[in-house]
Every structure is written in structure tokens, then in C-alpha cells.
Design an enzyme around this catalytic site. Structure first.
Site, PDB file in Angstrom:
ATOM      1  N   ASP A 167       0.831  -1.197   0.065  1.00  0.00           N
ATOM      2  CA  ASP A 167      -0.012  -0.004   0.074  1.00  0.00           C
ATOM      3  C   ASP A 167       1.078   1.451  -0.063  1.00  0.00           C
ATOM      4  OD1 ASP A 167      -2.252  -1.285  -0.017  1.00  0.00           O
ATOM      5  OD2 ASP A 167      -2.820  -1.150   1.976  1.00  0.00           O
ATOM      6  N   GLU A 168       2.054   1.166   0.575  1.00  0.00           N
ATOM      7  CA  GLU A 168       2.860   2.388   0.980  1.00  0.00           C
ATOM      8  C   GLU A 168       3.520   2.718  -0.430  1.00  0.00           C
ATOM      9  OE1 GLU A 168       6.515   3.796   3.449  1.00  0.00           O
ATOM     10  OE2 GLU A 168       5.801   1.789   3.833  1.00  0.00           O
ATOM     11  N   GLY A 169       3.780   1.783  -1.350  1.00  0.00           N
ATOM     12  CA  GLY A 169       4.422   1.926  -2.716  1.00  0.00           C
ATOM     13  C   GLY A 169       3.256   2.464  -3.589  1.00  0.00           C
TER      14      GLY A 169
END
Length: 477
Positions: A167-169
Site C-alpha cells: 500500500d505504501e508503494g
């Protein structure tokens, strides 16, 4: 000599016409301001709870475009005082209290009547992922503490959660391309259009505990666990994204130091990545507390270790390469390192760190010279050499950038006026704010109609007043 009756009436009518015209002009300007700067602006707050620090980002957007193609802009970026929330494992309450300062700064910029309508989120990344691995109970207590503080604040608190590396990426990729206008753009013909796919950029993120790479590959993604799918502006996107836990800057520096201790166990450690002339004393035990370190301290070493810099970039690169498992990719096609699948890099990339093109030369400078050149930065200076060489090694040997693809990398902190990171993409996703296809062309059209109406009324008024003046003249004559 005084004015005649006709002249007095004429001047009065002329003055009335002028006042009417001026009033209309003021109305036009006021309405133009309301069109360009909507009074009913909405706001959203996102806390980025990283491993080394926490940042607050305040975003704003025109309310009438919530489900359209509204332009979200960044109104504030505030760095919370103190370390990341994962550092408050022994005092969870302080993790929540540390957020108060930046939150109060954001609330000053939001009309008080809208405080309760402002969605507020906290997303924690790799630092809290590591803490959860190490002690899930402590991680739970920290989330409870920050939720308590934000929950009693005068905002619409939507929760605190642990983001996955994927999700962060992926959210970072949305943020970059949203900011650059490569997902959708307003054409000269007054229509919202989708730019060519080749204008999309990739995102490289270097955090304190993890690093991410995200881009649109040239072909199908073989490993579906590395694929993230989005529908943005009515178009579908499939991106490759992977997050490497323990390969962030801070964890890399700790692992590097541990690796040197393990290979050269002695009371005096000669560190090739520290500049020559630098010397310090470090406690040995904390280096082995991270879940990223799976070894134990060599027997016979003292609790405190003396570390001396040698400023040897060649030896530093060799030590950094030991942090990667490149042999795990032998015989595998489309593989980065540690056996992780990755298609060939493609497109332009926006990293979230800074690499010095002359890092090799910097590593060979003396500590005394560098310290004098950058006063007050001793805390970070000692790690500049290792950080620079690590980023170069990761990009070249890890992700597979070559001399041909290297020029496609741009190091920037912002894109389109917003800080590059996952927070904007995260907010758009959780609030359903990701714009749809419907353009906001009505603004220009309605404004043009309003202007035409005002002009028509003014001309009509002037014509009536003029006719009245002529009539008075005829009556008087």
C-alpha cells in the site's frame, strides 16, 4: 454660473449610469474571486507515522468537485517533534501527545465550523511493522494511545492503521502521478483527457526502515502478489510494487554496522564508511535489538564499542553489497535481489531521497574538513557517505538501473506542489476522493453565462437611463 435644469438631470443620470457600471464591475470581480477561490473549501489531514519521525499533511480541495475532477492541493506540511511513534514503546501515551503540536497548527488553517467535518487519518509504516513483529502488544498500545488523542480532537477521526508495504508503494505512485498531472489533464479544448501512458512515472521511496519501488511495467506482471490495480479517472492501471522491509536507511546503517562487527570482532572497529578522523563510542547491545538483525553479538566484546572512520569508499561499497542476497536471483529471469521478482524498470522515476553524484569523492574527505564545512550537522554527517553509496548500490545492483536508464531518475521532494510520499494517495483512496471522469467545465460555462447576464443588465440600464435623458431634453425643449 450654475447648471441648467437639463444639465443637472443629465449629470444625475450620467452619475447613476456610472454607479451602476461600477457596481456591476465590482460584482464581476467578487464573483470571479468566488469562482477561482471557492469559499466552501474542504480539508483532510493525514499523519505519516514513519520509523524515524511523524509528519502531518493538510490537504484542501473545492467542495463542489468532491466526486469530480477536483484539484487537491497541499496546505501544510508539519514535522512532529521527536522520533517516530514506534520509539515510544515504553511510554505509549507520549506517542499520542507528540501529535498535538502539528494538529493544532493545522486546525488554525481550517475554519472552526469545518473542524468536525475534516477527515483525519494516521497511517503507520515500516517502523511500526517492525515493532509489531518484535512485540505486538506494544504496537497495539501505541495505536490505542494515538487513537485516543486524535479521537478526542475536534476533527472527524477515521482511525489509525498499519499500512502494508504494498500500500505504501502504491499510494506513493498515485501521489506522484496525481501531482504531475500524468493521470488526467485539462486540454486546450476545455476537456479532461488522459495523457499517454508513457508519461506515467515510477516512484522510488527510501524510508527509515523500508524502501519501495513502483512502476508500470512493459508487459504482464508474472507474480500477482506484486501487482496493484487502480481505476483512476475512468481508466484502469496495473502497477508493479514491492516493499523491502529492513532496507530503509536507518535499518541499513544498523545492519551495516552489525555486519562489520561480526566480520571483525574487536574492541576497536575500523568503519570504511565513516570519514577518516571520525571516532565515536557506541553501545553494542541496541544494535542487535532490531528484528532486522538475526545474529547475536560476538563473545568477548565489551558493552561499548569504539568506532573509527577510515574513509574508504571501495571497502564501504563491498560491505554494503553484503547486505543484499544477489545470489538468490541466479538463474531467475526478472529478479532484483533476495529472490524477489521484478520486471525490468521502465519509464521516468521520481525517488524520494537525494543521491550525491560526487559521493565517492565526498567519502574520501577528512572528517575535520567536512565538519567545519557543515557546522551543527554532526548528527547526520557521519552517515552521508554510507547513505549515498547505499542508494547508488540499491538503484544499480538492486533495482537494475543501467547507464541507459539512469538518466530517467529524478530526485525531487515535491511533484505539482505536493510532497512526494504515500499520504495524498492514501487520503484520496480512503475518502473516495480519487477524481472521476466528469469534468468541472461547468465552472467556466456558468461564469461566462453570469458575466453575459450582468453585462446585458448594465447595458439595458444604461440604455434606459440614456433614453430617459433624451426624453427629458425633448420635454424641456
Amino acid at each position: 454660473m450654475g447648471l441648467s435644469r437639463k444639465e443637472q438631470v443629465f449629470m444625475a443620470l450620467l452619475g447613476a449610469s456610472g454607479v451602476a457600471g461600477l457596481t456591476a464591475l465590482i460584482l464581476l470581480l467578487v464573483e470571479a474571486a468566488s469562482v477561482l477561490l471557492p469559499a466552501n473549501t474542504k480539508f483532510g489531514i493525514v499523519f505519516d507515522a514513519g520509523s524515524s519521525h511523524t509528519s502531518l499533511f493538510l490537504y484542501q480541495w473545492p467542495a463542489d468537485k468532491e466526486n469530480g475532477t477536483g484539484v487537491v492541493s497541499q496546505a501544510l506540511a508539519c514535522q512532529v517533534e521527536g522520533p517516530g511513534i514506534s520509539s515510544y514503546a515504553s511510554d505509549p501515551a507520549q506517542a499520542g501527545e507528540s501529535l498535538q503540536g502539528c494538529l493544532e497548527e493545522a486546525l488554525v488553517l481550517i475554519p472552526e465550523a469545518q473542524h468536525r467535518k475534516t477527515p483525519t487519518f494516521l497511517g503507520a509504516t515500516a517502523g511500526m511493522r517492525l515493532l509489531r513483529q518484535k512485540n505486538s502488544s506494544q504496537a497495539k498500545d501505541i495505536f490505542a494511545a494515538v487513537s485516543q488523542v486524535l479521537g478526542r480532537s475536534p476533527v472527524d477521526f477515521w482511525g489509525a492503521e498499519l499500512l502494508t508495504g504494498q500500500d505504501e508503494g502504491a499510494f506513493g505512485w498515485i501521489t506522484v502521478n496525481y501531482g504531475l498531472g500524468t493521470l488526467v489533464k485539462y486540454s486546450f479544448t476545455g476537456e479532461w483527457i488522459r495523457p499517454p501512458e508513457e508519461t506515467l512515472v515510477g516512484a522510488l521511496d527510501m524510508g527509515g526502515a523500508s524502501t519501495q519501488i513502483t512502476f508500470v511495467p512493459g508487459g504482464p506482471i508474472s507474480d500477482k502478489s506484486t501487482q496493484a490495480d487502480f481505476r483512476l479517472y475512468g481508466s484502469d492501471y496495473s502497477v508493479y510494487t514491492h516493499s523491502y522491509l529492513c532496507f530503509g536507511r536507518d535499518q541499513m546503517l544498523s545492519r551495516l554496522l552489525v555486519g562489520l562487527v561480526q566480520s571483525h570482532p574487536a574492541a576497536l572497529l575500523r568503519h570504511p564508511c565513516y570519514l577518516s578522523g571520525y571516532q565515536t563510542t557506541l553501545a553494542l547491545a541496541p544494535l542487535y535489538e532490531s528484528p532486522c538483525v538475526d545474529t547475536t553479538p560476538p563473545l568477548g566484546l565489551p558493552q561499548n564499542l569504539t568506532v573509527e572512520g577510515t574513509g574508504n569508499p571501495g571497502a564501504c561499497v563491498s560491505a554494503i553489497q553484503e547486505l543484499f542476497n544477489f545470489s538468490a536471483c541466479q538463474g531467475q529471469e526478472d529478479c532484483a535481489f533476495d529472490g524477489v521478482y521484478q520486471p525490468p524498470v521502465r519509464g521516468q522515476f521520481y525517488p524520494l531521497s537525494t543521491a550525491n553524484a560526487t559521493v565517492w569523492e565526498f567519502c574520501q574527505r577528512s572528517w575535520k574538513l567536512v565538519e567545519a564545512s557543515y557546522p551543527g550537522q554532526d548528527r547526520w554527517l557521519r552517515d552521508y557517505c554510507a547513505s549515498g553509496l547505499y542508494i547508488l548500490t540499491l538503484l544499480r545492483d538492486g533495482y537494475g538501473f543501467s547507464e541507459e536508464t539512469w538518466p530517467s531518475i529524478q530526485f525531487r521532494k515535491q511533484a505539482g506542489g505536493v510532497d512526494i510520499g504515500w499520504t495524498l494517495g492514501y487520503m484520496l483512496n480512503l475518502t473516495g476522493m480519487i477524481p472521476a471522469e466528469a469534468p468541472a467545465q461547468w465552472r467556466a460555462e456558468s461564469y461566462s453565462v453570469w458575466v453575459a447576464t450582468v453585462v446585458f443588465l448594465v447595458l439595458t440600464l444604461v440604455a434606459v437611463l440614456g433614453a430617459a435623458a433624451v426624453q427629458l431634453f425633448w420635454v424641456q425643449d
